[in-house]
Scaffold this active site. Structure first.
Site, short mmCIF file in Angstrom:
data_model
loop_
_atom_site.label_atom_id
_atom_site.label_comp_id
_atom_site.label_asym_id
_atom_site.label_seq_id
_atom_site.Cartn_x
_atom_site.Cartn_y
_atom_site.Cartn_z
N CYS A 123 0.82 -1.22 0.00
CA CYS A 123 0.00 0.00 0.00
C CYS A 123 0.85 1.27 0.00
O CYS A 123 0.32 2.37 -0.15
CB CYS A 123 -0.96 -0.02 1.18
SG CYS A 123 -1.90 -1.58 1.26
N ILE B 129 -12.92 -0.93 -0.65
CA ILE B 129 -12.16 -1.41 -1.80
C ILE B 129 -12.44 -0.45 -2.95
O ILE B 129 -13.61 -0.12 -3.22
CB ILE B 129 -12.55 -2.86 -2.13
CG1 ILE B 129 -12.01 -3.77 -1.02
CG2 ILE B 129 -12.02 -3.28 -3.50
CD1 ILE B 129 -12.52 -5.19 -1.08
N LYS C 252 -10.18 5.92 4.67
CA LYS C 252 -11.45 5.50 5.24
C LYS C 252 -12.67 5.94 4.41
O LYS C 252 -13.56 5.13 4.15
CB LYS C 252 -11.55 6.10 6.66
CG LYS C 252 -12.80 5.82 7.40
CD LYS C 252 -12.91 4.34 7.72
CE LYS C 252 -14.35 3.90 7.90
NZ LYS C 252 -15.09 3.78 6.64
N HIS D 5 -9.32 3.83 -1.10
CA HIS D 5 -7.93 3.37 -1.06
C HIS D 5 -7.58 2.49 -2.28
O HIS D 5 -7.46 1.28 -2.17
CB HIS D 5 -7.69 2.61 0.26
CG HIS D 5 -6.32 2.07 0.45
ND1 HIS D 5 -5.19 2.64 -0.08
CD2 HIS D 5 -5.88 0.98 1.15
CE1 HIS D 5 -4.12 1.92 0.28
NE2 HIS D 5 -4.52 0.91 1.01
#
Lengths: 388, 388
Positions: free
Chosen positions: A84, A210, A330, A334
């Site tokens: 990430c 997601i 959040k 992401h």
């Protein structure tokens, strides 16, 4: 050696776009970054590109040259992968290239296509950021790993699910005006607490969604920006990276993220600032507890004290140190390989006043972006500054 | 700015080891590099690591920190992916880090585990180096793509299957004394010509094998090498990278590799040399035709002239310009993510006299390593020198 300038940035709307290819997403972000900067594609000397799961989600590796082609850049292009923190790793090379004088203009970016493989497919693909032999095969998932970190934190420093709920409420509220955000939806503490449990103590609203999306930025030397009269007031003044053992079980501590401590120290030293200079931060809140751990590693709070920072208002847009004004991972979403550059773009836009939440910190001159991979086995931190 | 030094290198024996994990392979190479250099792991400030198909072959991404841990290096680690040029891309960042003064000691390396997923699995995984949408789905394979390039070359410049067979014969012969090589087997021109056809005009002996293996090198600043009295006579004096459109169909020419032309020019300029200074080369001969294309892009031969270089003896170990003294990808093997660093190690060992084929060029002072990804959409070139 002068600081690289952020001359422009582009971010797609983050969300669920299973029909859009990664190259389509990146083209949008990259072309927007070029357009915003006013820099012609022909001037771009290299592309540093972050992507995490292209092999599994799109059966596509070797995305560097592909993405360069998509934005009309005829220059060497390399893909960086640090889970990430892939885009954060790419930013470091971009900074290094400008600082060393190797290049005057580079593009840095990232993209991730995730929803086309479904939730189970994306969960499986995300799992390769952890140790396949010793964690994944034993049944670990990322919500499970961060749940262990949250439990360990609660045991060592105190804190509660309600404290974490305030992090989620804050980031959802921040995202309400961010048209690029995946979740523009106000939630309450009760919503968070009553949501389905994912991995005790983390519920649905403790986890980021997601996401499909891309982000890109044009980074130039100060000389190029001056010569071409670019509107590029924000500079990248510090960069740092830290590493840790990949598997959680090989760490001394689950409630601290030393890779982020190291990255932050290095970035602050590099910028010649202390943590107390930071006015605003974007941190890697893949889970609510991750925001807490990040703020302590960044030395913005003492150990054990960031857990109440959202609850007491310190990190809200009305507080002393607003965190994740974009909505964070959040609520903004992401898209893994894009996240680090999306954070960079957010901080640049907050510091130059163009972000819809910039009014929270009208006098901000120093911002920090914290991008973490896996259970924080990789971390990059960048310091951005505006003004003298 | 002084040239980074190659202080030591380690390479596993290349071959078919389906039972060995990537981490096991890299640990062997990395620890050997540390041992050969005499540099303690604690001094290593970063790991630049190349890997191509870990997601598909081992369900393992985020290999940077994993590999750092395997060699006892507590430092930031990033994985680079540029298909078969992944390790070459990693070398570029290593060079940049030393040159810019950001670090005094780094490790660069790569690993690939391929045989555990079988020939069909590896062929599928390799295919993601090409354009999935416009090449792979249309039925293209890498042997097919290089066959197109060979046909185009023959049409434009002339040449024959027999010319290519001499490249294979040469590289197999070179590998006979290389105990790290996968194929220590002498072949004749007739063997190559009579071998099963893979993709006309390329037969079995025109293609490199599928290989498990790893390679690593310790690169230091000149100051560190001097201060610690390291035996590190070889320096990396030039680095270059070029990019091209990912899909072959989007190129102007199939019989030239302009990304390699650009990388070579940049590397030579960086080193302050011309192509005529090169004494020895390791080039990316994933297929025999690839060696020919590489030698012309490196300006070591005129266009259309490298095709007969093996046949007329120029690039054999007895010739004027020995190429692929290691055996090349063809006979040494091609563990994708490791190849660029294995080439670097070979050139360093040839220049310092420790390679088993170093006697072919006893007075060599300049060597070049050419690492290519996909159908040469990514290329890195490094110039190494020994002596004043």
């Amino acid at each position: 050696m002068t600081d690289p300038r952020v001359a422009g940035a582009g971010v797609t709307t983050f969300g669920s776009y299973p029909e859009r290819t990664g190259r389509d997403l990146f083209a949008e972000a990259g072309l927007e970054a070029l357009d915003q900067s006013g820099v012609p594609a022909a001037d771009v000397e290299a592309l540093y590109y972050g992507n995490f799961m292209g092999e599994l989600a799109e059966h596509q590796g070797h995305q560097g040259p592909l993405m360069a082609e998509m934005v009309g850049v005829d220059a060497p292009a390399t893909r960086y992968e640090a889970a990430c923190a892939s885009a954060g790793a790419a930013i470091r090379s971009a900074v290094q290239a400008i600082r060393s004088g190797e290049a005057d203009v580079v593009m840095v970016g990232g993209a991730e296509r995730m929803t086309n493989i479904g939730t189970a497919g994306a969960t499986d693909a995300l799992s390769i950021a952890a140790d396949d032999l010793y964690e994944i095969r034993a049944g670990m998932t990322f919500p499970g790993a961060y749940a262990l970190m949250a439990r360990s934190y609660f045991e060592e420093y105190g804190g509660s699910r309600e404290d974490l709920a305030h992090v989620a409420v804050k980031n959802h509220e921040h995202a309400l005006v961010n048209d690029h955000a995946q979740l523009q939806k106000e939630i309450s503490v009760a919503d968070a607490l009553e949501a389905p449990m994912v991995a005790e103590p983390l519920g649905l609203y403790d986890a980021c969604p997601i996401t499909d999306g891309a982000a890109a930025a044009i980074v130039t030397s100060e000389a190029y920006a001056a010569e071409h009269d670019l509107d590029a007031p924000v500079r990248i003044s510090g960069t740092g990276q830290g590493g840790d053992n990949l598997a959680l079980q090989d760490r001394a501590h689950y409630a601290q993220t030393p890779a982020a401590d190291k990255a932050a120290r290095e970035a602050y030293d590099d910028a010649g600032i202390g943590a107390d200079a930071v006015d605003v931060a974007e941190v890697h809140d893949c889970f609510t507890i991750a925001e807490v751990l990040a703020l302590e590693s960044l030395a913005l709070f003492e150990r054990g004290e960031a857990i109440t920072a959202a609850r007491d208002g310190t990190t809200t847009r009305h507080g002393e140190l607003p965190v994740n004004l974009s909505g964070g991972l959040k609520a903004k979403g992401h898209p893994v390989g894009a996240t680090g550059v999306a954070q960079l773009a957010t901080i640049a836009w907050v510091l130059d006043g163009s972000h819809p939440r910039a009014d929270a910190v009208p006098d901000a001159t120093v911002g920090v972006a914290h991008n973490a991979g896996g259970t924080v086995a990789s971390t990059t931190v960048h310091v951005l500054e505006v003004g003298e």
